[in-house]
Design a protein around this motif. Structure first.
Motif, mmCIF file in Angstrom:
data_model
loop_
_atom_site.group_PDB
_atom_site.id
_atom_site.type_symbol
_atom_site.label_atom_id
_atom_site.label_comp_id
_atom_site.label_asym_id
_atom_site.label_seq_id
_atom_site.Cartn_x
_atom_site.Cartn_y
_atom_site.Cartn_z
ATOM 1 N N ILE A 52 21.064 59.859 44.024
ATOM 2 C CA ILE A 52 20.682 58.982 42.908
ATOM 3 C C ILE A 52 21.513 57.695 42.898
ATOM 4 O O ILE A 52 20.981 56.611 42.671
ATOM 5 C CB ILE A 52 20.830 59.747 41.571
ATOM 6 C CG1 ILE A 52 19.732 60.820 41.483
ATOM 7 C CG2 ILE A 52 20.730 58.796 40.377
ATOM 8 C CD1 ILE A 52 19.831 61.735 40.276
ATOM 9 N N TYR A 53 22.810 57.802 43.215
ATOM 10 C CA TYR A 53 23.643 56.599 43.147
ATOM 11 C C TYR A 53 23.256 55.565 44.197
ATOM 12 O O TYR A 53 23.626 54.407 44.101
ATOM 13 C CB TYR A 53 25.130 56.978 43.252
ATOM 14 C CG TYR A 53 25.675 57.132 44.656
ATOM 15 C CD1 TYR A 53 26.292 56.074 45.323
ATOM 16 C CD2 TYR A 53 25.594 58.351 45.332
ATOM 17 C CE1 TYR A 53 26.806 56.216 46.603
ATOM 18 C CE2 TYR A 53 26.098 58.511 46.601
ATOM 19 C CZ TYR A 53 26.710 57.440 47.239
ATOM 20 O OH TYR A 53 27.201 57.583 48.512
ATOM 21 N N ARG A 54 22.495 55.984 45.198
ATOM 22 C CA ARG A 54 22.070 55.052 46.249
ATOM 23 C C ARG A 54 20.624 54.572 46.071
ATOM 24 O O ARG A 54 20.108 53.820 46.897
ATOM 25 C CB ARG A 54 22.200 55.734 47.621
ATOM 26 C CG ARG A 54 23.629 55.857 48.129
ATOM 27 C CD ARG A 54 23.624 56.441 49.547
ATOM 28 N NE ARG A 54 22.722 55.705 50.430
ATOM 29 C CZ ARG A 54 23.043 54.600 51.087
ATOM 30 N NH1 ARG A 54 24.253 54.101 50.979
ATOM 31 N NH2 ARG A 54 22.168 54.002 51.862
ATOM 32 N N GLN A 55 19.978 55.004 45.015
ATOM 33 C CA GLN A 55 18.543 54.719 44.891
ATOM 34 C C GLN A 55 18.237 53.224 44.759
ATOM 35 O O GLN A 55 17.317 52.713 45.397
ATOM 36 C CB GLN A 55 17.960 55.511 43.712
ATOM 37 C CG GLN A 55 17.800 56.992 44.046
ATOM 38 C CD GLN A 55 17.218 57.817 42.924
ATOM 39 O OE1 GLN A 55 17.078 57.336 41.795
ATOM 40 N NE2 GLN A 55 16.885 59.056 43.206
ATOM 41 N N GLN A 56 18.986 52.522 43.900
ATOM 42 C CA GLN A 56 18.690 51.095 43.697
ATOM 43 C C GLN A 56 18.965 50.299 44.970
ATOM 44 O O GLN A 56 18.183 49.425 45.360
ATOM 45 C CB GLN A 56 19.513 50.533 42.524
ATOM 46 C CG GLN A 56 19.211 51.191 41.185
ATOM 47 C CD GLN A 56 17.721 51.181 40.847
ATOM 48 O OE1 GLN A 56 17.023 50.190 41.056
ATOM 49 N NE2 GLN A 56 17.220 52.298 40.350
ATOM 50 N N LYS A 116 30.223 60.770 42.539
ATOM 51 C CA LYS A 116 29.004 59.970 42.679
ATOM 52 C C LYS A 116 27.738 60.713 42.298
ATOM 53 O O LYS A 116 26.637 60.257 42.577
ATOM 54 C CB LYS A 116 28.912 59.452 44.111
ATOM 55 C CG LYS A 116 29.988 58.418 44.397
ATOM 56 C CD LYS A 116 29.823 57.777 45.731
ATOM 57 C CE LYS A 116 30.800 56.609 45.850
ATOM 58 N NZ LYS A 116 30.852 56.036 47.169
ATOM 59 N N THR A 117 27.897 61.878 41.721
ATOM 60 C CA THR A 117 26.702 62.595 41.271
ATOM 61 C C THR A 117 26.955 63.237 39.909
ATOM 62 O O THR A 117 28.093 63.566 39.581
ATOM 63 C CB THR A 117 26.273 63.678 42.287
ATOM 64 O OG1 THR A 117 25.144 64.360 41.784
ATOM 65 C CG2 THR A 117 27.401 64.657 42.569
ATOM 66 N N LYS A 118 25.892 63.385 39.163
ATOM 67 C CA LYS A 118 26.006 64.027 37.851
ATOM 68 C C LYS A 118 25.766 65.532 37.941
ATOM 69 O O LYS A 118 25.719 66.222 36.927
ATOM 70 C CB LYS A 118 24.988 63.408 36.883
ATOM 71 C CG LYS A 118 25.329 61.975 36.497
ATOM 72 C CD LYS A 118 24.258 61.417 35.585
ATOM 73 C CE LYS A 118 24.553 59.970 35.234
ATOM 74 N NZ LYS A 118 23.443 59.327 34.530
ATOM 75 N N VAL A 119 25.578 66.014 39.179
ATOM 76 C CA VAL A 119 25.316 67.444 39.341
ATOM 77 C C VAL A 119 26.561 68.243 38.991
ATOM 78 O O VAL A 119 27.645 67.985 39.507
ATOM 79 C CB VAL A 119 24.901 67.756 40.802
ATOM 80 C CG1 VAL A 119 24.896 69.261 41.040
ATOM 81 C CG2 VAL A 119 23.544 67.166 41.099
ATOM 82 N N VAL A 120 26.390 69.195 38.105
ATOM 83 C CA VAL A 120 27.471 70.132 37.771
ATOM 84 C C VAL A 120 26.875 71.532 37.847
ATOM 85 O O VAL A 120 25.873 71.814 37.192
ATOM 86 C CB VAL A 120 28.000 69.879 36.338
ATOM 87 C CG1 VAL A 120 29.102 70.890 36.023
ATOM 88 C CG2 VAL A 120 28.529 68.459 36.203
ATOM 89 N N ILE A 126 22.553 65.971 47.206
ATOM 90 C CA ILE A 126 24.022 65.951 47.233
ATOM 91 C C ILE A 126 24.600 66.174 48.633
ATOM 92 O O ILE A 126 25.786 65.955 48.856
ATOM 93 C CB ILE A 126 24.620 67.000 46.257
ATOM 94 C CG1 ILE A 126 24.129 68.412 46.596
ATOM 95 C CG2 ILE A 126 24.287 66.641 44.812
ATOM 96 C CD1 ILE A 126 24.879 69.503 45.807
ATOM 97 N N ALA A 127 23.760 66.603 49.553
ATOM 98 C CA ALA A 127 24.264 66.829 50.916
ATOM 99 C C ALA A 127 23.116 66.747 51.905
ATOM 100 O O ALA A 127 21.955 66.961 51.535
ATOM 101 C CB ALA A 127 24.922 68.200 51.010
ATOM 102 N N ALA A 128 23.453 66.436 53.142
ATOM 103 C CA ALA A 128 22.424 66.419 54.186
ATOM 104 C C ALA A 128 23.082 66.577 55.545
ATOM 105 O O ALA A 128 24.264 66.225 55.732
ATOM 106 C CB ALA A 128 21.637 65.110 54.135
ATOM 107 N N SER A 129 22.301 67.105 56.470
ATOM 108 C CA SER A 129 22.803 67.221 57.836
ATOM 109 C C SER A 129 22.863 65.834 58.458
ATOM 110 O O SER A 129 22.172 64.902 58.017
ATOM 111 C CB SER A 129 21.884 68.139 58.650
ATOM 112 O OG SER A 129 20.563 67.650 58.602
ATOM 113 N N ILE A 130 23.682 65.702 59.486
ATOM 114 C CA ILE A 130 23.869 64.383 60.096
ATOM 115 C C ILE A 130 22.890 64.164 61.249
ATOM 116 O O ILE A 130 22.408 63.058 61.460
ATOM 117 C CB ILE A 130 25.327 64.241 60.590
ATOM 118 C CG1 ILE A 130 26.260 64.300 59.374
ATOM 119 C CG2 ILE A 130 25.541 62.942 61.352
ATOM 120 C CD1 ILE A 130 27.702 64.512 59.707
#
Lengths: 252, 502
Positions: free
Chosen positions: A90-94, B379-383, B354-358
């Motif tokens: 989300i932080y990279r969307q814009q 950098k994320t609101k995920v909790v 929140i994550a991805a393979s390279i």
């Protein structure tokens, strides 16, 4: 109340991540509409010919070209933008959205400059004076209609909206998104250039732009399996241009 | 009203007449809408050769779309001419119309089965058979039915013997002589894999029936994601991925390829079961979408008289609208409230990547794993909330997303695991069926060529693993393992990512 409005706006943004490009396109259409109404009021004229050929200067013509691209083509990228936005944090969307638009627009810019240069060269060549006896606008739309159902175009049309997921973060992720924009631009040019060229020849009538945008939008986003919509629209416009050419008072 | 019954419970001549009808329909030319060939081509038709799309495995059988479709009566033997015919019929909206990776998956297949059943029924009547023939269904979900004996559970996993056998001595399949119409040579397996202790919840299971919303961006959507006309979609819906895709891929051969699947007589019983599961899901209190775009999309078919007809999803919301129903049978629906119960309204359920393979991951016949690159927690609101606490009755939803899966051939269901750092233990997330892999991997008028996408719900397993002493989210690996050797097939997963609810 304010919280409710904020939530509604927030939900809308999530459900329609391409809202920004739709707003941008809507603004340009409003500008065109105001031009149309203004012209109509001032000259009691049915059409507002936004004739690019009459604009002063190459930069202005290029600007007008890009405005037309944003008005007509950006809404077609809704599916791609939705997929892109859903595949990045989300932080990279814009940032991703901006990079996508830069990549996408660059292709149309290069194509537009090449088209304008070619137009200029053709117009200045002595032999092209003879072309004025031909209904060029009608021929342009007719050719566009013929190309509209071509197999290569149907393949490309189906590819619209699909993306290769970019990397997660960093410069390489930026590059991936820029590449997605460039590739989408190339696909769009291949899919829609014939229509844009036909319109360029016809002189960028705003009403015709609106009709073709509706046909393209219907074809690209509403029902891809429905063939012939764009083709038939082009044929109708070709017939109209033919009438205007041989009966100049028809269009007034 | 006609009643479709479980194939393992019928004792009348239903299958005998089905066999006779198939044989009769195979005698008809492919240009005849009531022929076996035309009916199968509605779902899909193709002429890829063995090297492009191996349907067998370990090079045991050199089957291909081309070799299978060339058996159809009236099909041009010249591949270019055959492809031209297929393209022409596709453009007329008759062939290659099956809807996959789409919210049209369920209604389109209901319509398809409805007209097929009428055509078979009329054929049977013309042959002097009964006038009330109905399509049976194959309820493999009975393998999980707690009320059945182990023997009956085991029986539910097998394709009924009327459809043929697999001979262990010759490693070849052979028809049941009394039901020759129900056999097809290019069928790879006659048994679905049951759960094993190593793979709890393995292969296909009943989890899709616990979905609470029809439409979704991922597997939580029972019916599939919002699409236009979609021969190859982006993401599969819950029921489509599991058990639909996994059963297709488990049986393999013609069933493993959308372009040949409907040539296998068992296809129709499998889809009757999928149709039954949809009906059961509705009868359990769930609701379809009311979106007008979905309700009003028109699809074209032919009826038993060969006449062109059309239907929309609004015409097939309930089987009773089509004058049939299903006998009562196990549907895998939990009687208790599911652990995760969200009002899955579009636009209110936000997932963050929140994550991805390279790098892309190429599948082997052996397990292969990849690490993941995570974004920083700031950098994320995920909790990740806890299950069952008063303030947060539902846990944060977590998904493993497999994107841009490309390749060729028929690959058996692929298992996905989470591995913890410094541990040989692995924890099962789910299985995916790569039904339509070849078609989704090459650009065509029906596909962008950017592969299949599947999202697996990993919520429960992630929240269980958080109690594990070696748990550290940023260090987990994702492991991928096909349930059978790949043979000549191949597949690459473009990106594996983790998405979590914000």
């Amino acid at each position: 109340m304010a919280t409710l409005v904020f939530k509604k706006v927030s939900d809308f943004r999530v459900a329609h991540p391409h809202w920004f490009v739709l707003c941008l396109a809507a603004l340009i259409w409003m500008y065109y509409l105001s031009t149309l109404i203004g012209t109509s009021t001032a000259h009691h004229h049915h059409h507002a010919h936004h004739d690019m050929h009459a604009q002063a200067g190459f930069a202005s013509m290029t600007w007008q070209w890009m405005l037309m691209v944003f008005a007509m083509m950006l809404p077609m990228t809704s599916g791609t933008i939705r997929n892109l936005v859903n595949s990045v944090p989300i932080y990279r969307q814009q940032l991703s959205l901006a990079l996508f638009i830069v990549g996408y627009s660059s292709v149309w810019l290069v194509f537009g400059v090449a088209l304008l240069l070619a137009t200029h060269m053709i117009q200045t060549a002595s032999w092209t004076a003879q072309l004025h006896v031909l209904p060029m606008a009608a021929l342009g739309y007719f050719a566009a209609g013929m190309l509209s159902d071509a197999a290569f175009r149907m393949r490309l049309l189906n590819a619209c909206g699909s993306i290769w997921s970019p990397r997660l973060r960093g410069f390489k992720a930026d590059l991936d998104v820029l590449t997605i924009g460039l590739k989408e631009g190339v696909k769009c040019v291949k899919t829609c250039a014939h229509v844009m060229i036909a319109m360029h020849i016809a002189g960028h009538d705003i009403v015709e732009m609106g009709i073709l945008t509706a046909a393209l939008f219907y074809e690209a986003t509403l029902y891809r399996n429905k063939k012939h919509v764009l083709r038939n629209t082009c044929y109708v416009l070709a017939a109209y241009q033919l009438l205007v050419f041989y009966l100049p008072h028809f269009g007034h | 009203m006609r009643i479709r019954k479980n194939v393992n419970e019928i004792k009348d001549g239903t299958l005998l007449w089905y066999s006779k009808a198939v044989e009769e329909m195979k005698k008809r030319d492919i240009s005849d809408p009531t022929s076996w060939w035309y009916q199968a081509a509605i779902h899909g038709i193709g002429f890829k050769t063995y090297t492009e799309n191996p349907l067998g495995h370990n090079n045991m059988h050199e089957w291909s779309e081309d070799s299978i479709w060339k058996k159809a009566k009236g099909i041009p033997q010249n591949t270019i001419q055959a492809e031209a015919l297929a393209d022409e019929m596709k453009d007329k909206h008759f062939w290659q119309q099956c809807q996959h990776g789409s919210w049209y998956f369920l209604p389109w297949h209901r319509m398809y089965l409805y007209f097929f059943e009428r055509i078979v029924s009329k054929t049977i009547q013309d042959l002097g058979g009964p006038d009330d023939w109905t399509l049976p269904y194959w309820n493999y979900f009975n393998a999980f039915n707690p009320k059945l004996t182990p023997k009956l559970k085991e029986k539910a996993l097998f394709i009924p013997q009327e459809f043929g056998f697999f001979c262990n001595d010759t490693h070849q399949t052979q028809p049941n002589p009394d039901f020759p119409g129900l056999w097809i040579e290019e069928r790879q397996s006659y048994k679905l894999n049951p759960r094993t202790p190593d793979h709890p919840g393995d292969l296909w299971d009943t989890s899709s029936m616990q979905s609470t919303g029809f439409v979704g961006e991922g597997p939580d959507g029972f019916g599939g994601e919002i699409t236009d006309f979609s021969h190859n979609g982006r993401y599969f819906g819950a029921l489509e991925n599991n058990p639909h895709n996994t059963v297709h891929d488990e049986i393999g051969g013609t069933m493993g390829d959308p372009n040949t699947a409907a040539l296998d007589p068992i296809f129709w019983l499998h889809h009757a079961n999928i149709d039954r599961l949809w009906q059961s899901w509705i009868e359990n209190g769930n609701t379809d979408t009311t979106d007008k775009k979905w309700l009003n999309q028109v699809f074209y078919f032919h009826n038993e008289h060969g006449e062109k007809v059309s239907l929309s999803p609004s015409d097939v919301l309930n089987t009773q609208q089509l004058d049939y129903t299903y006998s009562e049978n196990y549907s895998g629906l939990n009687q208790t409230e599911p652990v995760i119960h969200k009002s899955y309204l579009r636009g209110t359920f936000v997932l963050d990547t929140i994550a991805a393979s390279i790098k892309p991951l190429s599948l082997n016949s052996t397990p292969i794993s990849t690490s993941l690159d995570f974004i920083s927690s700031e950098k994320t609101k995920v909790v990740l909330t806890h299950i069952g606490t008063e303030s947060s009755p539902a846990p944060t939803a977590v998904y493993v997303s497999l994107e841009n899966i490309t390749g060729a051939g028929n690959i058996a269901p692929v298992h996905i695991f989470i591995k913890l750092p410094n541990s040989k233990e692995r924890f099962f997330v789910g299985s995916l069926g790569l039904f339509g892999l070849t078609q989704a991997s090459s650009p065509s008028t029906h596909s962008a060529g950017q592969g299949l996408n599947v999202q697996l719900n990993a919520t429960e397993i992630v929240h269980q693993l958080r109690a594990h002493p070696q748990w550290k989210l940023e260090d987990i690996h994702i492991e991928v393992e096909p349930s059978r050797a790949l043979g000549a097939a191949n597949a690459t997963i473009g990106r594996i990512s983790i998405k979590a609810e914000v």
